[in-house]
Motif scaffolding. Sequence first.
Motif, PDB file in Angstrom:
ATOM      1  N   PHE A  67      68.529 -53.435  50.269  1.00 26.72           N
ATOM      2  CA  PHE A  67      68.520 -51.997  49.964  1.00 26.72           C
ATOM      3  C   PHE A  67      67.245 -51.339  50.467  1.00 26.72           C
ATOM      4  O   PHE A  67      67.284 -50.253  51.040  1.00 26.72           O
ATOM      5  N   VAL A  91      67.101 -48.349  53.123  1.00 28.29           N
ATOM      6  CA  VAL A  91      66.554 -47.057  52.720  1.00 28.29           C
ATOM      7  C   VAL A  91      65.364 -46.674  53.591  1.00 28.29           C
ATOM      8  O   VAL A  91      65.259 -45.532  54.052  1.00 28.29           O
ATOM      9  N   ASN A 134      65.408 -43.433  56.003  1.00 31.03           N
ATOM     10  CA  ASN A 134      64.414 -42.374  55.817  1.00 31.03           C
ATOM     11  C   ASN A 134      63.535 -42.196  57.046  1.00 31.03           C
ATOM     12  O   ASN A 134      63.168 -41.069  57.381  1.00 31.03           O
ATOM     13  N   LEU A 185      64.514 -42.734  60.119  1.00 32.53           N
ATOM     14  CA  LEU A 185      65.373 -42.012  61.068  1.00 32.53           C
ATOM     15  C   LEU A 185      65.387 -40.526  60.729  1.00 32.53           C
ATOM     16  O   LEU A 185      65.258 -39.660  61.599  1.00 32.53           O
ATOM     17  N   ASN A 186      65.531 -40.246  59.427  1.00 31.28           N
ATOM     18  CA  ASN A 186      65.541 -38.850  58.975  1.00 31.28           C
ATOM     19  C   ASN A 186      64.277 -38.141  59.394  1.00 31.28           C
ATOM     20  O   ASN A 186      64.307 -36.997  59.841  1.00 31.28           O
ATOM     21  N   LEU A 214      64.255 -37.288  62.957  1.00 31.47           N
ATOM     22  CA  LEU A 214      65.126 -36.142  63.205  1.00 31.47           C
ATOM     23  C   LEU A 214      64.476 -34.844  62.717  1.00 31.47           C
ATOM     24  O   LEU A 214      64.590 -33.804  63.357  1.00 31.47           O
ATOM     25  N   PHE A 215      63.776 -34.946  61.589  1.00 30.48           N
ATOM     26  CA  PHE A 215      63.057 -33.778  61.076  1.00 30.48           C
ATOM     27  C   PHE A 215      62.040 -33.306  62.107  1.00 30.48           C
ATOM     28  O   PHE A 215      61.905 -32.121  62.371  1.00 30.48           O
ATOM     29  N   ALA A 242      63.728 -31.658  64.978  1.00 27.55           N
ATOM     30  CA  ALA A 242      64.242 -30.332  64.648  1.00 27.55           C
ATOM     31  C   ALA A 242      63.132 -29.292  64.684  1.00 27.55           C
ATOM     32  O   ALA A 242      63.342 -28.160  65.112  1.00 27.55           O
ATOM     33  N   ASN A 243      61.949 -29.668  64.210  1.00 26.49           N
ATOM     34  CA  ASN A 243      60.854 -28.711  64.237  1.00 26.49           C
ATOM     35  C   ASN A 243      59.521 -29.461  64.262  1.00 26.49           C
ATOM     36  O   ASN A 243      58.991 -29.831  63.230  1.00 26.49           O
ATOM     37  N   TYR A 259      52.484 -34.223  56.756  1.00 27.30           N
ATOM     38  CA  TYR A 259      53.646 -33.744  55.999  1.00 27.30           C
ATOM     39  C   TYR A 259      54.763 -34.781  56.014  1.00 27.30           C
ATOM     40  O   TYR A 259      55.323 -35.110  54.969  1.00 27.30           O
ATOM     41  N   ARG A 306      56.281 -36.914  52.971  1.00 31.24           N
ATOM     42  CA  ARG A 306      57.699 -36.797  52.704  1.00 31.24           C
ATOM     43  C   ARG A 306      58.342 -38.172  52.588  1.00 31.24           C
ATOM     44  O   ARG A 306      59.147 -38.435  51.704  1.00 31.24           O
ATOM     45  N   MET A 359      60.156 -39.805  49.339  1.00 32.54           N
ATOM     46  CA  MET A 359      61.510 -40.368  49.339  1.00 32.54           C
ATOM     47  C   MET A 359      61.499 -41.790  48.785  1.00 32.54           C
ATOM     48  O   MET A 359      62.342 -42.163  47.982  1.00 32.54           O
ATOM     49  N   PHE A 369      63.214 -43.190  45.449  1.00 36.02           N
ATOM     50  CA  PHE A 369      64.111 -44.347  45.491  1.00 36.02           C
ATOM     51  C   PHE A 369      63.672 -45.414  44.491  1.00 36.02           C
ATOM     52  O   PHE A 369      64.493 -45.988  43.769  1.00 36.02           O
TER      53      PHE A 369
END
Lengths: 283, 200
Positions: free
Chosen positions: A67, A71, A75, A77-78, A81-82, A85-86, A117, A121, A125, A129
């Motif tokens: 797990f 996780v 995270n 990967l997220n 992507l964040f 995006a910016n 940041y 973040r 997360m 979790f």
Amino acid sequence: MKSPLLNLIPGDTYLHKLTGKTKVRAFVILLVYIIMSFDLRLILPLFIVGIIGLVSLRPEWKTLRYFFIVVAAVNLLNIVLFWLANPDIGAFWCGGSRTVLVSFTKRLFISLETLWYLSIRFLKMITSFLISMVFVLSITPSELAAGLYSIKVPYKICTIFSIAFRYIPDIGRDYENIKISMQARGVELDPKKVPLMDRIKQNVLILVPLIISSFERVGNISNAMDLRGYGRGKTRTYYCEHEEGKADKIFKAIYTGLLLFCAFWIVSRIIYPPPSKMWYPFS
Amino acid sequence: MKTTSQKILGVWNTKTVVAIAIGAALFGVLMNYGGIPVFTNTKLTTAMIIPVIVGAMFGALPAAVACAVGNLIADLIGGWGYWFDWSIGNGVLGFIVGLLPLYGANIDEGIFKPVHAIIYAVACVIGNALAFGVITPILTTLFYGGELEITFLQAMAAGLSNTLVLVIIGIPILILLARRNARGTDLKLEEKEVKEEQNI
């Protein structure tokens, strides 16, 4: 998918022995605490407490490891992507300054603020979790229902939570059964051998019997509950809920204090907005 | 027959409670295991089918509750953090998608005509636009402050993928379920005769 996370029998460590009421209330307050800020000074202590809590529960690390890897990967990967995006998101959060470390193109660059940041973040997360892991590992579905009822959630909603959690292992078992019987009929389900579109189609093929068999069970379960007099009274008591012990009283003092702190923090942030949106030491 | 308010709010008896619970469990599991990632925290997920079915059988509010609780469960076992704004957004979407009985589709009795499919598809689009285009971003700014840009991107991705799943997988499943349940519709409870017997 045997869910190793949900335990139906109460364990015997310190955290397990708390009442459902304490667990749920403490968890809700900790959630508010996590969500309310992006402040390292607040998140880091909770992260450490979360690790201590998790170790104290003596979980099966072998299953947990999987797990944690998933996780952490999701995270990460997220976060990438964040960033895509910016890339300039850090400037918004850390008060407008922009210290570019590496620059790929005009749009894609890594600034210290963004790095800060995004890593906070990520920590946030992982902390959330950890806390939810401690919560899920320490609680049984019945205690969850009892705890929710103690924070004035209508008891039919509490029942929804407790049945839903108890039903998750059944879904796993049904899924396995359906998968095996489909493979016996010659459907190829190995993800390595089948292209993506076919896999989606096959997922749907498994989904239909899974959903139908699940909802066909509704009648049986609800009849059994009706026969035992469910839903007659306006209130409900819970068998699993025991008297508050010494540990519960300690926790009560802690979470009440934490609640007051959260309220103070949020209100003071609304009245006196700080110069930057998050604590940033390098500005 | 159910009244309009019952079609929307649902009849909160034991059967509904159990159905919502099972729906929520399925939603939570499918959200975690039955999807393909599209964007950050967003998946092309088959979980979206659940509110449709709960809504079709029990009403819109049960669908909303199943969706919201399901999302909470998914968050709890998935571990990507808690996004209550998304739970509520999903709840709203569940409510709108679950309005099936209101416009005449009755899966329990096997009624699902092409007209219903069209209304359903439109409801899916409106529901997604409302839930993820309006409600979730508003709640995100309220709860977490800022991040609107990413939420909008996520919302776009979520809305699009949800609409796709709802329409492409949802309609066939609804037709299938309706056809399945229609087998039993020839059997009618003969109320008149029972009453007459009682009179004698």
